[in-house]
Design a protein around this motif. Sequence first.
Motif, PDB file in Angstrom:
ATOM      1  N   ALA A 102       0.836  -1.199   0.000  1.00 39.18           N
ATOM      2  CA  ALA A 102       0.000   0.000   0.000  1.00 39.18           C
ATOM      3  C   ALA A 102       0.874   1.254   0.000  1.00 39.18           C
ATOM      4  O   ALA A 102       0.571   2.244  -0.670  1.00 39.18           O
ATOM      5  CB  ALA A 102      -0.930  -0.010   1.216  1.00 39.18           C
ATOM      6  N   ALA A 103       1.976   1.197   0.740  1.00 39.14           N
ATOM      7  CA  ALA A 103       2.901   2.335   0.759  1.00 39.14           C
ATOM      8  C   ALA A 103       3.482   2.578  -0.626  1.00 39.14           C
ATOM      9  O   ALA A 103       3.659   3.724  -1.061  1.00 39.14           O
ATOM     10  CB  ALA A 103       4.028   2.084   1.762  1.00 39.14           C
TER      11      ALA A 103
ATOM     12  N   TYR B  45      11.315   4.224 -10.537  1.00 36.48           N
ATOM     13  CA  TYR B  45      10.684   3.497  -9.430  1.00 36.48           C
ATOM     14  C   TYR B  45       9.992   2.237  -9.948  1.00 36.48           C
ATOM     15  O   TYR B  45      10.113   1.158  -9.368  1.00 36.48           O
ATOM     16  CB  TYR B  45       9.687   4.412  -8.724  1.00 36.48           C
TER      17      TYR B  45
ATOM     18  N   GLU C  31       2.086   1.879  -3.503  1.00 34.33           N
ATOM     19  CA  GLU C  31       1.042   2.460  -4.353  1.00 34.33           C
ATOM     20  C   GLU C  31       0.892   3.935  -4.031  1.00 34.33           C
ATOM     21  O   GLU C  31       0.801   4.780  -4.932  1.00 34.33           O
ATOM     22  CB  GLU C  31      -0.270   1.694  -4.159  1.00 34.33           C
ATOM     23  N   ALA C  32       0.886   4.274  -2.741  1.00 32.46           N
ATOM     24  CA  ALA C  32       0.737   5.682  -2.347  1.00 32.46           C
ATOM     25  C   ALA C  32       1.954   6.491  -2.786  1.00 32.46           C
ATOM     26  O   ALA C  32       1.839   7.646  -3.210  1.00 32.46           O
ATOM     27  CB  ALA C  32       0.551   5.781  -0.837  1.00 32.46           C
ATOM     28  N   CYS C  33       3.118   5.897  -2.702  1.00 33.57           N
ATOM     29  CA  CYS C  33       4.342   6.561  -3.159  1.00 33.57           C
ATOM     30  C   CYS C  33       4.207   6.916  -4.635  1.00 33.57           C
ATOM     31  O   CYS C  33       4.501   8.043  -5.059  1.00 33.57           O
ATOM     32  CB  CYS C  33       5.535   5.632  -2.921  1.00 33.57           C
TER      33      CYS C  33
ATOM     34  N   ARG D  64      -1.772   9.534   3.072  1.00 38.10           N
ATOM     35  CA  ARG D  64      -1.168   8.321   2.502  1.00 38.10           C
ATOM     36  C   ARG D  64       0.204   8.631   1.896  1.00 38.10           C
ATOM     37  O   ARG D  64       1.148   7.855   2.031  1.00 38.10           O
ATOM     38  CB  ARG D  64      -2.059   7.701   1.420  1.00 38.10           C
ATOM     39  N   TYR D  65       0.307   9.757   1.198  1.00 39.47           N
ATOM     40  CA  TYR D  65       1.592  10.062   0.574  1.00 39.47           C
ATOM     41  C   TYR D  65       2.618  10.377   1.660  1.00 39.47           C
ATOM     42  O   TYR D  65       3.810  10.095   1.504  1.00 39.47           O
ATOM     43  CB  TYR D  65       1.471  11.243  -0.392  1.00 39.47           C
TER      44      TYR D  65
ATOM     45  N   MET E 252       6.956  13.100  -3.988  1.00 43.51           N
ATOM     46  CA  MET E 252       5.994  12.680  -2.963  1.00 43.51           C
ATOM     47  C   MET E 252       5.622  13.828  -2.042  1.00 43.51           C
ATOM     48  O   MET E 252       4.510  13.876  -1.518  1.00 43.51           O
ATOM     49  CB  MET E 252       6.583  11.544  -2.134  1.00 43.51           C
TER      50      MET E 252
ATOM     51  N   ALA F 293       3.701   7.122   3.061  1.00 45.05           N
ATOM     52  CA  ALA F 293       4.497   6.448   2.028  1.00 45.05           C
ATOM     53  C   ALA F 293       5.918   7.026   2.013  1.00 45.05           C
ATOM     54  O   ALA F 293       6.893   6.295   1.844  1.00 45.05           O
ATOM     55  CB  ALA F 293       3.848   6.609   0.659  1.00 45.05           C
TER      56      ALA F 293
ATOM     57  N   ALA G 216       1.409   7.145  -6.438  1.00 43.29           N
ATOM     58  CA  ALA G 216       0.348   8.134  -6.620  1.00 43.29           C
ATOM     59  C   ALA G 216       0.872   9.521  -6.256  1.00 43.29           C
ATOM     60  O   ALA G 216       0.612  10.508  -6.962  1.00 43.29           O
ATOM     61  CB  ALA G 216      -0.851   7.761  -5.748  1.00 43.29           C
ATOM     62  N   GLY G 217       1.618   9.594  -5.159  1.00 48.58           N
ATOM     63  CA  GLY G 217       2.175  10.881  -4.736  1.00 48.58           C
ATOM     64  C   GLY G 217       3.097  11.463  -5.792  1.00 48.58           C
ATOM     65  O   GLY G 217       3.057  12.666  -6.084  1.00 48.58           O
ATOM     66  N   MET G 218       3.917  10.620  -6.397  1.00 49.73           N
ATOM     67  CA  MET G 218       4.833  11.113  -7.436  1.00 49.73           C
ATOM     68  C   MET G 218       4.065  11.632  -8.650  1.00 49.73           C
ATOM     69  O   MET G 218       4.532  12.527  -9.339  1.00 49.73           O
ATOM     70  CB  MET G 218       5.768   9.993  -7.883  1.00 49.73           C
TER      71      MET G 218
ATOM     72  N   ASN H 168       0.540   2.694   6.856  1.00 51.50           N
ATOM     73  CA  ASN H 168       0.229   2.630   5.433  1.00 51.50           C
ATOM     74  C   ASN H 168      -0.933   1.678   5.145  1.00 51.50           C
ATOM     75  O   ASN H 168      -1.744   1.925   4.255  1.00 51.50           O
ATOM     76  CB  ASN H 168       1.472   2.214   4.634  1.00 51.50           C
TER      77      ASN H 168
END
Lengths: 488, 488, 488, 488
Positions: free
Chosen positions: B336-337, B374, B339-341, D366-367, D345, D370, B343-345, D464
Amino acid sequence: MLRTGKEYLERIRDGRRVLIGRERVTDVTTHPAFANAARMYAAMYDMKADPAQRERMSFEEGGERFSLYFLMPKSREDLVRRTACHRAIADFSHGLLGRSPDHVASSFTGLAMKPEVFDSGGASRNQKFSQHVVNFYKRFRREDLFLAYAILPPQGARSPELYESRDRQPPTLRVTKEDDSGVTLNGMKMLATGAVFADEVIIGNILPLAPSQVKESVTCALPIGTPGVTLWARKPLSLSAKSRADGPLSTMFDETDSMVVCEDVKVPWERVFVHDDPELSRAIYIRTPGHVMSNHQSNVRFWAKLRLLVGLASKIAKSNGAHAIPAVRETLGRLAAMEACYAGMIEGQHQGLERLPTGHVHVNRRYMYAAVNYALENHAGICDLIRTLMGGGAFQLPADSSVLEDPELARIFESYWSTLEQSAEERLRLFKLAWDLLGSEFAMRHDQYEKFYVGPSFVVRNYNFMYAPWDELEGLVDGIVAASAQPK
Amino acid sequence: MLRTGKEYLERIRDGRRVLIGRERVTDVTTHPAFANAARMYAAMYDMKADPAQRERMSFEEGGERFSLYFLMPKSREDLVRRTACHRAIADFSHGLLGRSPDHVASSFTGLAMKPEVFDSGGASRNQKFSQHVVNFYKRFRREDLFLAYAILPPQGARSPELYESRDRQPPTLRVTKEDDSGVTLNGMKMLATGAVFADEVIIGNILPLAPSQVKESVTCALPIGTPGVTLWARKPLSLSAKSRADGPLSTMFDETDSMVVCEDVKVPWERVFVHDDPELSRAIYIRTPGHVMSNHQSNVRFWAKLRLLVGLASKIAKSNGAHAIPAVRETLGRLAAMEACYAGMIEGQHQGLERLPTGHVHVNRRYMYAAVNYALENHAGICDLIRTLMGGGAFQLPADSSVLEDPELARIFESYWSTLEQSAEERLRLFKLAWDLLGSEFAMRHDQYEKFYVGPSFVVRNYNFMYAPWDELEGLVDGIVAASAQPK
Amino acid sequence: MLRTGKEYLERIRDGRRVLIGRERVTDVTTHPAFANAARMYAAMYDMKADPAQRERMSFEEGGERFSLYFLMPKSREDLVRRTACHRAIADFSHGLLGRSPDHVASSFTGLAMKPEVFDSGGASRNQKFSQHVVNFYKRFRREDLFLAYAILPPQGARSPELYESRDRQPPTLRVTKEDDSGVTLNGMKMLATGAVFADEVIIGNILPLAPSQVKESVTCALPIGTPGVTLWARKPLSLSAKSRADGPLSTMFDETDSMVVCEDVKVPWERVFVHDDPELSRAIYIRTPGHVMSNHQSNVRFWAKLRLLVGLASKIAKSNGAHAIPAVRETLGRLAAMEACYAGMIEGQHQGLERLPTGHVHVNRRYMYAAVNYALENHAGICDLIRTLMGGGAFQLPADSSVLEDPELARIFESYWSTLEQSAEERLRLFKLAWDLLGSEFAMRHDQYEKFYVGPSFVVRNYNFMYAPWDELEGLVDGIVAASAQPK
Amino acid sequence: MLRTGKEYLERIRDGRRVLIGRERVTDVTTHPAFANAARMYAAMYDMKADPAQRERMSFEEGGERFSLYFLMPKSREDLVRRTACHRAIADFSHGLLGRSPDHVASSFTGLAMKPEVFDSGGASRNQKFSQHVVNFYKRFRREDLFLAYAILPPQGARSPELYESRDRQPPTLRVTKEDDSGVTLNGMKMLATGAVFADEVIIGNILPLAPSQVKESVTCALPIGTPGVTLWARKPLSLSAKSRADGPLSTMFDETDSMVVCEDVKVPWERVFVHDDPELSRAIYIRTPGHVMSNHQSNVRFWAKLRLLVGLASKIAKSNGAHAIPAVRETLGRLAAMEACYAGMIEGQHQGLERLPTGHVHVNRRYMYAAVNYALENHAGICDLIRTLMGGGAFQLPADSSVLEDPELARIFESYWSTLEQSAEERLRLFKLAWDLLGSEFAMRHDQYEKFYVGPSFVVRNYNFMYAPWDELEGLVDGIVAASAQPK
């Protein structure tokens, strides 16, 4: 007696019931999904029976000749001999047959080296189980049988107490009836690798059972053709490639995994080795050299595959013109180091052998489990590394090698796909092999196999934990602390 | 104009020449290896033309409606809109179509945002190349075309000087003749992903050329059906599963990779964008937002797949009854981390957008290449992790789902394979999907794709190196050294 | 002759010039930065001379007794004996003295096992270099000397051609003058580990030289106290802890690394082993068992440290009450597997020994280099793992153990810091040791040492590449391709 | 009010009790172990109060000026402003002060953004805890205080039930008495980073408590100088280097970690925020933006360090003449990608902000988590990579920079240690910095800090896990299965 390939094939044409999806297979020696692999096993029996291989592949006892993997070792030389035999078989199949005939046979030979263990539980029904084990060991080696095993409960069914709490019968195989003639089995066991091609399957329990799982705690041997036994095969991977050239490994060496479903299967007492003893059913592998001997075979088998992988990496690097690039050379050096590391651990198992009170010996247990762990930790990464060396190579080649059969296409293919060092056909063959070993569905079944054939990683590490000399290792710390507590 | 699926299918029924091994395919919309995927692309066109999707999937300019991925962005809102359109397409195909119609279209839109770049080289034959680019950009969006590209030399042929030294013609595509009407091409380009289903293919050079490679330095657009063009497809992966249920992804989303072989292919000048300019042929992707825009699509596409992978991991953990095990929960948290990483990018690329002098904007280049890196570094490991979560699950299931069609087998299957939480059929479907995504040949083609679609790792890292603010970063060190050189 | 510790200490009190920053040290046996380590080396000599250790630590030849690491092995038993001696020394120092007296001595013994190699280059000045080697081997063992070496050019100076192109003299050590009495040296060599405590230092070249580096290509032996020799020591790490209890390892086992600066150092011919022969100067380590013998010592030394690390991990897990957590247990099992893997590779080196035409033997070269690579790849990660097991442990303890000397503080400390299983003092001592081994500056010097003591990773992998049986490995691929090319 | 550095220093000269081993420190602003760091914090206050930094470092409310990290954000612009302030502070200290004044202040600001949470538990003694929180938030910002926290139980004492079962009092801090004036505390908390330099310490519980831990469930604020409070500092790392040049970071930025020991510490009710409510004591960080706001600071702080690390890697590569080696360049590109990933991020946290019903906003949770996970997973590896780039560099340099003070040594040093591109002094300064950041004891304390400052990895992954949109992700799988169940 050493069987020939022909004798082997005849015996497994026993009317066994094998399912591929809803399709019922009855003769595995001719069905397209299995015929090639059956032929390979037969060739292995022929190789073993070949007088030229006599010393390497068999031993004599009481005037009779037996397959070497039935030898009970009493010296380092015996261990070295056993390893050489495993290696010959592994080389024959490039390490791709995990449960080749020498695997379960080694396990059973190990069990029979300390048969008294089988009597250490509560005696059931006046049976002398140790005698059953010894008798069957002798029978297996005399008839030169190919054994498989099915010693895991089905994946979803590992919490019997949950089933009970909901008043449902778990699907795990168990004894549902017993009388003077023997026991009756119902239920399912996984994951009988090679069983489709074997003579008999050993039913048992490699995972610890709960004390309440009395009826699951049965260990016995069943001929595959026993009435009531059905093998539910997973998807055959031998059919994905259009020809042997397009799948040089998958077309020939798919050993097949199966679920064993038993419906009212009757087993006479003489074939039962553990009964009504949850603790013992698992303990037999640990208290005898059974586990160490079968997994030494796994070590040697993995080594053969590792050598093929390293050789392939070098060939691919050359084919892609990347062999002289420093980073590629370093990768090859690293792969060579891994192969040498593995070889060293196998030779170290002989040097560090362990002796039993009976005069028997077995290879060093810690080094053997360390090698299992090493394979588990590194196999997927090695494959990934080599896939990276491949680049897009596999996808720039034609769909299959039939292009070579069409002269006009073959001409175009040769003129565009050849490189200065290599003909297009050679590249095609090399990359078809590479993809078969590393990218095909067959490859990925092997990926899973190497991850789980001894159990998931925590199980493998637990074996390594169990046998470590913790007192000695912790004592090193204590010694330093004691020395430093004194004034400087 | 927004095409319908039907219009799309009709246009690609153009007599194109596609080879599967020695088999010649002429209608890709009906051939079993391709029909399903063609149907999926058509459905995507229908979705895009659906009035309900109007705002998300298209934009208006000059009174006409165009696919949103042809939009030249001028604000953060435009970028966010473009991303949403990429996401809709990626979600439709679960991130499995690397070169979906929005990929090369985004690249070409980026090229057309700085058309003057195309005139920066030596003018050839009085052609106004910038005008060709703008004209074709307008044409592509007006006709709503599906573009592919083939911008790599064949793997073995990357050292032209070696070929020359042996007096051999390298197989790489090149201009072999030219006159007032245009150029003639001969040779091969790789690796035209999606070309089997596309309308046109862009020929070009994403790798730097040597100064001597003047004749290779051609960039142009070819309709797939152009006489002299043949697509040599790699092995179709859509046929490995027995049914859609047995291969829910591979049967539907095999975009196919092909080698493009050109034999005396004539290209009019209006279709040529770069000519006789080795440096420029590569530089167009860097000096325009072409590369950043197409690879932002790749980011969004990968994100869709990543979400599917993480969701699948959770479903598998539950199916195997492992969801509550601390180590498994930690693995799911880690996924999950990731995926969030990711998404954040992607969101960060909007926040950190970059402006061009022309008033256009593009997403943050560094964050985009970091996201490429990544994905490259983590995809194989994520898949391996989930394969590990699967345990032997995939192999204890029947060969295929045909067992459900046989009532007697279906009954046995349900009674032995179901768990307390899940029916046997549900497990079968889940694991067939999991294996299709992670263990099938289709899965492994994706593994290679994610490794190489922007280039091997050193290329990806080089992009990251190129754009890093080294002066600023090294300045931090200089500042500390300067401060510490003073007496304490 | 086996020296006592006292004799050892007396001999190194020779007026040697050692610099710590600008401070000039003349007696290393009493300077606070070095005295403890000197004492440890002396204790090691005493242990070796102890009659109780006679069999393990020495051998007899020609009626005289020599340190075992000077033994030229002729059988597996000899190899096993040598390993046992290395192990005794490594255990004594917990694997923390990389260049303990048995390291360079093993190298030189290896050189002297094939002295004819030294005459294979061009003879210089009528010197019989092979005789020099044999003479010095005999002298070293007779006088029981502690040798160090300095066989790398300084880091910045590895491109002599660059220096030349700018008309500057590179700082690398070279022969600047020579006459009938010998050669004169000027320049610098790195990285003479242990030299501060040694009797003599071998000057040489472990990296390949360019053909033009004729004057750098000198190999010779210098007493540390030779006029013109200065050792520039790196920062002493023995002084960071306030007491032995606070730094039980760093206070006692800092072997020190030094740059060797030579200014007009005169060396008689009898001490010169290679002269004016760039190729030979490097090749002596490869063409003799020199490299394999010294690095087998490194294997055994690393093994001792690995055992300490694994023992420490278990103690820490217990101290933190984490020993029963499944994930921690799995980590411990994995560490135990790594220790067993390493042990297996060392035992395998005996089993797979290699024979020289001279009747001598040495350990298996490939397994030895594989073990070097294994240590290189895993040491930092193992340390990181154990640091992770430590949690914040090291930082919740008092600054130093002086709290125990203040009764009131000791009382508070005991009441708040003790756990149910362990007194506060025990925890303090354990974590001080752990931090000393894993978190101190001493620890990080070891981290660098394990990364580089044989060379950077590409060098180590190159050794592994060099000796791999590529023909055999590639042949496996060829065999499969050949078999599959035949009709199915 | 914005304090000056001078005001800050005066206030912490409050007679606080700090222990270094058995040494009692009373004035941390002058003690050699702490004075430099105190000076750095003071400089940070001066920078913040500098009118030139007004916009970046502070905000106005009700006519008064407050440090920006006390701002309750209501828009994306506010979030961007807060980030810029964190970045200014982090850049000032190169990311080396984990608990710089903006960390706990951000946490407390977050708590005060939803004060009603504090009244959600059982009301104790008629206290209006929400009002205490709001009052203290106002006071902290008005007095511009530097807060630390101590919110973990001591490591050995995390199983209170075990202590109870043996009838022993666990050492964890608890309320031992209470009356109308307030509560009395006894016991120990870890690990109050920065507390030695702070004005007040927040006592609390970041780990879940058992329902029985009623008396441990106290959250309150204590001035460091409160009678009965003693800080037991871990070993100071500011003294290991001989001069600032030899330890440019450790001499200046050692924030110190301490155990907080309370003996009969009286706390008035107004300073108590949670009382007798085990569930709430932990929940306040999750139900308010407290945790997300403090850890966003941690993200920004880590980013500053990451940028220094990447810059350093490049400088080292250049100094070692390795900058042009392809493998080194790839490593640098990879490091640059990691920095861009992290930056992306952080920017993404603004783009994906979350809104509270109150009108407040906070960064994307979440980000943020992450990014915490990314730092945790990668920090040690990044450092290891750069240590590998260093080669043996750090050890070929002199023990300390005092060599530069001796003209004769300085001359030799320059002539032997300089390279063609760099003076010896420059190399010395660069490598001293590199070692201070990567190899010193200070470096390794940072290694541990980055591993644990939010908790061990399973805690970070749990955060996370908690916030992942599992329904949405699993729904992707369900959708595919549903689609594929239909006939092909």
